[in-house]
Write an enzyme that holds these catalytic residues in place. Structure first.
Site, PDB file in Angstrom:
ATOM      1  N   ASP A 151      15.829 -24.347   5.233  1.00 18.29           N
ATOM      2  CA  ASP A 151      14.784 -23.991   4.283  1.00 18.29           C
ATOM      3  C   ASP A 151      15.166 -24.584   2.926  1.00 18.29           C
ATOM      4  O   ASP A 151      16.329 -24.902   2.669  1.00 18.29           O
ATOM      5  CB  ASP A 151      14.660 -22.471   4.200  1.00 18.29           C
ATOM      6  CG  ASP A 151      13.582 -22.033   3.230  1.00 18.29           C
ATOM      7  OD1 ASP A 151      12.490 -22.623   3.236  1.00 18.29           O
ATOM      8  OD2 ASP A 151      13.846 -21.107   2.443  1.00 18.29           O
TER       9      ASP A 151
ATOM     10  N   ASP B 255      13.677 -23.505  -0.666  1.00 19.04           N
ATOM     11  CA  ASP B 255      13.779 -22.551  -1.766  1.00 19.04           C
ATOM     12  C   ASP B 255      14.749 -21.424  -1.420  1.00 19.04           C
ATOM     13  O   ASP B 255      14.552 -20.707  -0.441  1.00 19.04           O
ATOM     14  CB  ASP B 255      12.397 -21.969  -2.089  1.00 19.04           C
ATOM     15  CG  ASP B 255      11.410 -23.044  -2.515  1.00 19.04           C
ATOM     16  OD1 ASP B 255      11.719 -23.782  -3.460  1.00 19.04           O
ATOM     17  OD2 ASP B 255      10.328 -23.155  -1.888  1.00 19.04           O
TER      18      ASP B 255
ATOM     19  N   GLY C 295       8.830 -17.589   2.026  1.00 17.01           N
ATOM     20  CA  GLY C 295       8.762 -18.445   3.201  1.00 17.01           C
ATOM     21  C   GLY C 295       7.365 -18.744   3.688  1.00 17.01           C
ATOM     22  O   GLY C 295       7.173 -19.641   4.511  1.00 17.01           O
TER      23      GLY C 295
ATOM     24  N   ARG D 139       1.201 -20.234   0.186  1.00 17.84           N
ATOM     25  CA  ARG D 139       0.653 -19.427  -0.906  1.00 17.84           C
ATOM     26  C   ARG D 139      -0.468 -18.520  -0.422  1.00 17.84           C
ATOM     27  O   ARG D 139      -0.509 -17.334  -0.749  1.00 17.84           O
ATOM     28  CB  ARG D 139       0.129 -20.333  -2.032  1.00 17.84           C
ATOM     29  CG  ARG D 139       1.209 -20.980  -2.853  1.00 17.84           C
ATOM     30  CD  ARG D 139       0.660 -21.499  -4.174  1.00 17.84           C
ATOM     31  NE  ARG D 139      -0.470 -22.389  -4.010  1.00 17.84           N
ATOM     32  CZ  ARG D 139      -0.367 -23.691  -3.816  1.00 17.84           C
ATOM     33  NH1 ARG D 139       0.814 -24.256  -3.746  1.00 17.84           N
ATOM     34  NH2 ARG D 139      -1.450 -24.437  -3.707  1.00 17.84           N
TER      35      ARG D 139
ATOM     36  N   SER E  75       6.121 -25.005   0.495  1.00 15.55           N
ATOM     37  CA  SER E  75       5.665 -25.433  -0.830  1.00 15.55           C
ATOM     38  C   SER E  75       5.290 -26.903  -0.853  1.00 15.55           C
ATOM     39  O   SER E  75       6.007 -27.755  -0.315  1.00 15.55           O
ATOM     40  CB  SER E  75       6.751 -25.167  -1.868  1.00 15.55           C
ATOM     41  OG  SER E  75       6.410 -25.735  -3.115  1.00 15.55           O
TER      42      SER E  75
ATOM     43  N   ASP F 113      16.796 -18.177   4.157  1.00 13.33           N
ATOM     44  CA  ASP F 113      17.022 -16.972   3.365  1.00 13.33           C
ATOM     45  C   ASP F 113      15.846 -16.018   3.452  1.00 13.33           C
ATOM     46  O   ASP F 113      15.931 -14.885   2.985  1.00 13.33           O
ATOM     47  CB  ASP F 113      17.281 -17.324   1.898  1.00 13.33           C
ATOM     48  CG  ASP F 113      16.033 -17.814   1.186  1.00 13.33           C
ATOM     49  OD1 ASP F 113      15.261 -18.600   1.794  1.00 13.33           O
ATOM     50  OD2 ASP F 113      15.821 -17.424   0.029  1.00 13.33           O
TER      51      ASP F 113
END
Length: 257
Positions: free
Chosen positions: A17, A19, A66, A69, A144, A202
């Protein structure tokens, strides 16, 4: 670092991942969501009173982290008992539709990026380079649409074999987490079967996605000072929880002399 016993060789590839794992950007996303949600919660509350602010730690992890949006906005609003029409992807920032709330978050995130650029975690580049030296290719994934540009700005594109971001997901019609589509596509780009690859995440939604995708090793990354997310990551399906990428590389792939 602890976890469930492993009886298989070290993974041949890694999907990470972005971010919160490679880039120190999760807190920026969480703050942008809080900015958007709190305005809308106050606006949608009767007389603007009696509303509870968005929890940028617990609720961010549970409902937003994760996810795309739109999916994150919808999940949180639904959890709060707020039903908004979906709207359209081009809706301007506001509180009248799910897409409008998502656009409000996007505007807040862009404003934050303009004020202070996102940086990579100190262990990210060395860990990726260490895996590369072991001939373990790595791919980065993110819901994202900013991920590819941010990864490049941080210089991590030089040690990654592939990047699958929100732009690619939209173009290819890949479902968002907790669906494993992003991870499976990334593993395919690496030319590695999911069972022979690891996923490092995360986000709870990402850990669930990796488990559903049949990946050989699912690693939760808990960078919090008190490791308060470890139990949640194990509960979501992580085999191991590591405090950082350097520890993970040493533990799973071994030291290099």
């Amino acid at each position: 670092m602890s976890g469930r016993p492993r009886s298989f060789p070290p993974p041949r590839g890694v999907v990470l991942d972005t971010d919160g794992v490679l880039l120190d950007s999760a807190a920026v996303h969480a703050a942008a969501w809080k900015s958007a949600f709190d305005v809308c919660l106050a606006e949608l509350a009767r007389d603007g009173e009696g509303w509870v602010p968005f929890d940028a730690d617990a609720e961010y992890r549970r409902f937003v982290d994760g996810r795309s949006r739109h999916d994150g906005a919808e999940a949180f609003l639904t959890a709060r008992g707020i039903r908004l029409p979906p709207g359209e992807p081009g809706d301007p920032p506001g509180c009248g539709t799910v897409w409008a709330v998502a656009a409000r978050k996007e505007a807040a995130f862009r404003e934050a990026l303009a004020a202070e650029p996102v940086t990579a975690f100190e262990d990210a580049a060395p860990a990726l380079a260490a895996l590369r030296s072991r001939r373990v290719p790595c791919a980065a994934v993110s819901a994202s649409r900013h991920a590819r540009a941010l990864i490049s700005a941080a210089g991590l594109d030089k040690v990654l074999a592939a990047v699958v971001d929100g732009e690619a997901a939209a173009r290819l019609g890949l479902a968002g987490k907790p669906d494993p589509a992003l991870f499976l596509h990334a593993a395919g780009l690496l030319g590695i079967r999911p069972g022979d690859a690891a996923v490092v995440e995360d986000a709870l939604a990402g850990v669930r996605a990796a488990r559903r995708g049949g990946f050989g090793l699912v690693v939760g990354l808990d960078r919090s000072p008190d490791r308060h997310a470890a139990g949640l990551l194990y509960g979501a399906g992580a085999d191991l929880v590591a405090p950082d990428l350097s520890t993970l590389v040493r533990t799973v792939w071994g030291e290099r002399g």
